[in-house]
Scaffold this motif. Structure first.
Motif, PDB file in Angstrom:
ATOM      1  N   GLY A  19       3.843  35.162  75.035  1.00  0.00           N
ATOM      2  CA  GLY A  19       4.654  34.687  76.160  1.00  0.00           C
ATOM      3  C   GLY A  19       5.737  33.766  75.637  1.00  0.00           C
ATOM      4  O   GLY A  19       5.771  33.433  74.457  1.00  0.00           O
ATOM      5  N   ARG A  20       6.630  33.371  76.535  1.00  0.00           N
ATOM      6  CA  ARG A  20       7.695  32.460  76.075  1.00  0.00           C
ATOM      7  C   ARG A  20       8.226  31.632  77.229  1.00  0.00           C
ATOM      8  O   ARG A  20       8.082  31.963  78.403  1.00  0.00           O
ATOM      9  CB  ARG A  20       8.789  33.220  75.353  1.00  0.00           C
ATOM     10  N   PHE A  21       8.858  30.522  76.836  1.00  0.00           N
ATOM     11  CA  PHE A  21       9.591  29.686  77.771  1.00  0.00           C
ATOM     12  C   PHE A  21      11.000  29.604  77.212  1.00  0.00           C
ATOM     13  O   PHE A  21      11.179  29.307  76.024  1.00  0.00           O
ATOM     14  CB  PHE A  21       8.938  28.299  77.853  1.00  0.00           C
ATOM     15  N   ALA A  22      11.988  29.920  78.052  1.00  0.00           N
ATOM     16  CA  ALA A  22      13.338  30.130  77.516  1.00  0.00           C
ATOM     17  C   ALA A  22      14.385  29.320  78.287  1.00  0.00           C
ATOM     18  O   ALA A  22      15.168  29.880  79.055  1.00  0.00           O
ATOM     19  CB  ALA A  22      13.662  31.636  77.579  1.00  0.00           C
ATOM     20  N   PRO A  23      14.412  28.013  78.085  1.00  0.00           N
ATOM     21  CA  PRO A  23      15.369  27.202  78.848  1.00  0.00           C
ATOM     22  C   PRO A  23      16.815  27.364  78.368  1.00  0.00           C
ATOM     23  O   PRO A  23      17.063  27.583  77.186  1.00  0.00           O
ATOM     24  CB  PRO A  23      14.878  25.769  78.592  1.00  0.00           C
ATOM     25  N   SER A  24      17.740  27.231  79.315  1.00  0.00           N
ATOM     26  CA  SER A  24      19.171  27.187  78.969  1.00  0.00           C
ATOM     27  C   SER A  24      19.551  25.715  78.896  1.00  0.00           C
ATOM     28  O   SER A  24      19.237  24.963  79.821  1.00  0.00           O
ATOM     29  CB  SER A  24      20.002  27.858  80.073  1.00  0.00           C
ATOM     30  N   PRO A  25      20.244  25.307  77.832  1.00  0.00           N
ATOM     31  CA  PRO A  25      20.536  23.875  77.686  1.00  0.00           C
ATOM     32  C   PRO A  25      21.749  23.414  78.498  1.00  0.00           C
ATOM     33  O   PRO A  25      22.674  22.799  77.979  1.00  0.00           O
ATOM     34  CB  PRO A  25      20.760  23.726  76.181  1.00  0.00           C
ATOM     35  N   ILE A  55      15.567  28.798  72.870  1.00  0.00           N
ATOM     36  CA  ILE A  55      16.677  28.062  73.493  1.00  0.00           C
ATOM     37  C   ILE A  55      17.806  29.046  73.784  1.00  0.00           C
ATOM     38  O   ILE A  55      18.363  29.666  72.875  1.00  0.00           O
ATOM     39  CB  ILE A  55      17.168  26.914  72.560  1.00  0.00           C
ATOM     40  N   GLU A  56      18.129  29.190  75.061  1.00  0.00           N
ATOM     41  CA  GLU A  56      19.120  30.201  75.469  1.00  0.00           C
ATOM     42  C   GLU A  56      20.514  29.557  75.509  1.00  0.00           C
ATOM     43  O   GLU A  56      21.116  29.367  76.575  1.00  0.00           O
ATOM     44  CB  GLU A  56      18.685  30.818  76.801  1.00  0.00           C
ATOM     45  N   ASP A  57      21.010  29.252  74.323  1.00  0.00           N
ATOM     46  CA  ASP A  57      22.296  28.561  74.195  1.00  0.00           C
ATOM     47  C   ASP A  57      23.419  29.553  73.901  1.00  0.00           C
ATOM     48  O   ASP A  57      24.084  29.460  72.877  1.00  0.00           O
ATOM     49  CB  ASP A  57      22.201  27.477  73.103  1.00  0.00           C
ATOM     50  N   SER A 178      26.055  38.194  77.573  1.00  0.00           N
ATOM     51  CA  SER A 178      25.451  37.856  78.869  1.00  0.00           C
ATOM     52  C   SER A 178      23.968  37.548  78.694  1.00  0.00           C
ATOM     53  O   SER A 178      23.322  37.979  77.729  1.00  0.00           O
ATOM     54  CB  SER A 178      25.610  39.018  79.852  1.00  0.00           C
ATOM     55  N   TYR A 179      23.464  36.824  79.668  1.00  0.00           N
ATOM     56  CA  TYR A 179      22.034  36.523  79.718  1.00  0.00           C
ATOM     57  C   TYR A 179      21.206  37.810  79.665  1.00  0.00           C
ATOM     58  O   TYR A 179      20.213  37.899  78.932  1.00  0.00           O
ATOM     59  CB  TYR A 179      21.751  35.714  80.995  1.00  0.00           C
ATOM     60  N   GLN A 180      21.621  38.847  80.430  1.00  0.00           N
ATOM     61  CA  GLN A 180      20.814  40.078  80.511  1.00  0.00           C
ATOM     62  C   GLN A 180      20.655  40.727  79.137  1.00  0.00           C
ATOM     63  O   GLN A 180      19.572  41.176  78.769  1.00  0.00           O
ATOM     64  CB  GLN A 180      21.445  41.112  81.470  1.00  0.00           C
ATOM     65  N   ALA A 182      21.073  39.208  76.098  1.00  0.00           N
ATOM     66  CA  ALA A 182      20.398  38.331  75.140  1.00  0.00           C
ATOM     67  C   ALA A 182      18.902  38.250  75.423  1.00  0.00           C
ATOM     68  O   ALA A 182      18.081  38.290  74.503  1.00  0.00           O
ATOM     69  CB  ALA A 182      21.037  36.946  75.194  1.00  0.00           C
ATOM     70  N   VAL A 183      18.563  38.185  76.696  1.00  0.00           N
ATOM     71  CA  VAL A 183      17.143  37.999  77.026  1.00  0.00           C
ATOM     72  C   VAL A 183      16.328  39.244  76.639  1.00  0.00           C
ATOM     73  O   VAL A 183      15.230  39.127  76.080  1.00  0.00           O
ATOM     74  CB  VAL A 183      16.999  37.615  78.525  1.00  0.00           C
ATOM     75  N   VAL A 184      16.895  40.412  76.874  1.00  0.00           N
ATOM     76  CA  VAL A 184      16.167  41.639  76.519  1.00  0.00           C
ATOM     77  C   VAL A 184      16.113  41.794  74.996  1.00  0.00           C
ATOM     78  O   VAL A 184      15.062  42.082  74.422  1.00  0.00           O
ATOM     79  CB  VAL A 184      16.816  42.876  77.197  1.00  0.00           C
ATOM     80  N   VAL A 196       6.796  35.252  81.965  1.00  0.00           N
ATOM     81  CA  VAL A 196       6.286  34.456  83.091  1.00  0.00           C
ATOM     82  C   VAL A 196       7.383  33.458  83.429  1.00  0.00           C
ATOM     83  O   VAL A 196       7.680  32.561  82.634  1.00  0.00           O
ATOM     84  CB  VAL A 196       4.975  33.743  82.676  1.00  0.00           C
ATOM     85  N   ARG A 197       8.035  33.625  84.568  1.00  0.00           N
ATOM     86  CA  ARG A 197       9.197  32.790  84.887  1.00  0.00           C
ATOM     87  C   ARG A 197       9.329  32.651  86.397  1.00  0.00           C
ATOM     88  O   ARG A 197       8.658  33.341  87.175  1.00  0.00           O
ATOM     89  CB  ARG A 197      10.464  33.405  84.289  1.00  0.00           C
ATOM     90  N   GLY A 198      10.249  31.780  86.813  1.00  0.00           N
ATOM     91  CA  GLY A 198      10.410  31.497  88.235  1.00  0.00           C
ATOM     92  C   GLY A 198      10.937  32.685  89.023  1.00  0.00           C
ATOM     93  O   GLY A 198      11.680  33.529  88.485  1.00  0.00           O
ATOM     94  N   ASP A 200      13.192  32.790  91.032  1.00  0.00           N
ATOM     95  CA  ASP A 200      14.655  32.812  91.161  1.00  0.00           C
ATOM     96  C   ASP A 200      15.278  33.830  90.208  1.00  0.00           C
ATOM     97  O   ASP A 200      16.430  34.205  90.377  1.00  0.00           O
ATOM     98  CB  ASP A 200      15.241  31.411  90.883  1.00  0.00           C
ATOM     99  N   LEU A 201      14.509  34.299  89.232  1.00  0.00           N
ATOM    100  CA  LEU A 201      15.062  35.257  88.259  1.00  0.00           C
ATOM    101  C   LEU A 201      14.661  36.697  88.563  1.00  0.00           C
ATOM    102  O   LEU A 201      14.988  37.608  87.804  1.00  0.00           O
ATOM    103  CB  LEU A 201      14.624  34.872  86.842  1.00  0.00           C
ATOM    104  N   VAL A 202      13.971  36.883  89.697  1.00  0.00           N
ATOM    105  CA  VAL A 202      13.434  38.225  89.961  1.00  0.00           C
ATOM    106  C   VAL A 202      14.552  39.278  90.049  1.00  0.00           C
ATOM    107  O   VAL A 202      14.383  40.420  89.622  1.00  0.00           O
ATOM    108  CB  VAL A 202      12.525  38.212  91.219  1.00  0.00           C
TER     109      VAL A 202
HETATM  110  N1  GLU Z   1      17.296  30.784  80.414  1.00  0.00           N
HETATM  111  C1  GLU Z   1      16.857  31.068  81.744  1.00  0.00           C
HETATM  112  C2  GLU Z   1      16.870  29.797  82.572  1.00  0.00           C
HETATM  113  O1  GLU Z   1      16.872  28.714  82.018  1.00  0.00           O
HETATM  114  C3  GLU Z   1      15.470  31.661  81.807  1.00  0.00           C
HETATM  115  C4  GLU Z   1      15.424  33.028  81.267  1.00  0.00           C
HETATM  116  C5  GLU Z   1      14.129  33.778  81.431  1.00  0.00           C
HETATM  117  O2  GLU Z   1      13.058  33.159  81.523  1.00  0.00           O
HETATM  118  O3  GLU Z   1      14.196  34.999  81.427  1.00  0.00           O
HETATM  119  O4  GLU Z   1      16.871  29.906  83.781  1.00  0.00           O
END
Ligand code: GLU
Length: 300
Positions: A19-25, A55-57, A178-180, A182-184, A196-198, A200-202
């Protein structure tokens, strides 16, 4: 293999859960992000898996100076340490370009010079837009939507289906990825098995699934949990001035997150790692089953 969870249900032991946690700074960690970090951590550890921090920078104009360091330090103060080296998206450009080349060779992409306004003003913009590459004009690289429904079994929301009828950007006109994309790309490279994420990203999930389909790679399992709101009912974010999490209150913050999850904290109340490791066997996604959202505590 099955192990018995404390909620009376067997917990599957997935041999290679990642799993991962991927915050944007874009700002310091706020309580909603801490909540997301803890939920993804507990779910990974429930499966005896790895929990990675990424880190999604990828968007320097939106980045807040110092946020990367402050996010990493804040996570560590809260006992949340990545099981592998932290991956920084800002160092992944060569890999993202390779992925774009692959998608290009599969005929999934096109170059588009249109502005958002032009697209919004054009009723049936997609076919028109796809014909508009003009030599010399800066172009975004877009992915062609197939107009089909993307369906997945969400760990929290159950069977979920979205029609993917809009093309979407993978590389912006200004050259940023783009986020789409990079994330994939990174979830594939890091062999992430569970996202596993909020919730709001569905709405990003169908776009991400379209990329997995095109690349013929099996997608991870998705789990979208309810997000933390402020008292006005808005999702916590930099835009609505979410308060940064205070590292001096780290153990109380972890206890606040656990209380929101309905977990009675156990272990050493003065030690975040102890609180977290004690919470692993008390955590189960069913604890969120009846929740739509959470409200930020007054102090954090
Ligand atoms: N970087 C995204 C954010 O901070 C989360 C990306 C993800 O979990 O897919 O909202």
């Amino acid at each position: 293999m099955l192990s018995q969870g404390t909620q009376g249900q067997p917990d599957p032991v997935i041999s290679e859960y990642r799993g991962r946690f991927a915050p944007s700074p874009t700002g310091p960690l706020h309580f909603g992000s801490l909540f997301a970090a803890v939920v993804s951590y507990l779910e990974a550890k429930r499966h005896h898996g790895k929990w990675l921090v990424r880190i999604e920078d990828i968007d320097p104009p939106r980045e807040l100076k110092g946020a990367v360091t402050s996010i990493i330090s804040c996570l560590e103060h809260h006992g949340l340490q990545s099981d592998e080296d932290i991956l920084f998206q800002s160092r992944q450009s060569t890999y993202y370009d390779q992925m774009l080349e692959t998608l290009q060779s599969l005929n999934c992409l096109y170059r588009c010079p249109c502005s958002r306004k032009q697209l919004a003003d054009t009723a049936k913009h997609l076919p028109i837009c796809r014909q508009q590459e003009v030599e010399g004009l800066p172009c975004a690289i877009k992915f062609k939507a197939d107009g089909k429904a993307k369906v997945w079994q969400d760990g929290m929301l159950g069977r979920t289906s979205y029609l993917l009828d809009e093309d979407f950007v993978l590389k912006r006109k200004d050259g940023l990825y783009s986020y789409q994309l990079a994330v994939v790309a990174d979830d594939i490279q890091q062999r992430v098995t569970h996202v596993v994420r909020g919730a709001d990203l569905v709405e990003s999930t169908p776009m991400q699934l379209a990329l997995y389909d095109a690349l013929e790679v099996s997608p991870p399992q998705y789990f979208h949990f309810p997000v933390v709101m402020n008292e006005q009912g808005q999702k916590l974010s930099k835009q609505n001035l979410a308060k940064p999490v205070n590292i001096d209150n780290a153990t109380q913050n972890i206890q606040r997150v656990l209380a929101m999850l309905g977990i009675i904290p156990g272990g050493d109340a003065n030690n975040c790692r102890s609180l977290l490791s004690n919470a692993i066997e008390r955590w189960h996604p069913d604890l969120l089953a009846t929740r739509k959202s959470f409200v930020e505590p007054a102090i954090c």
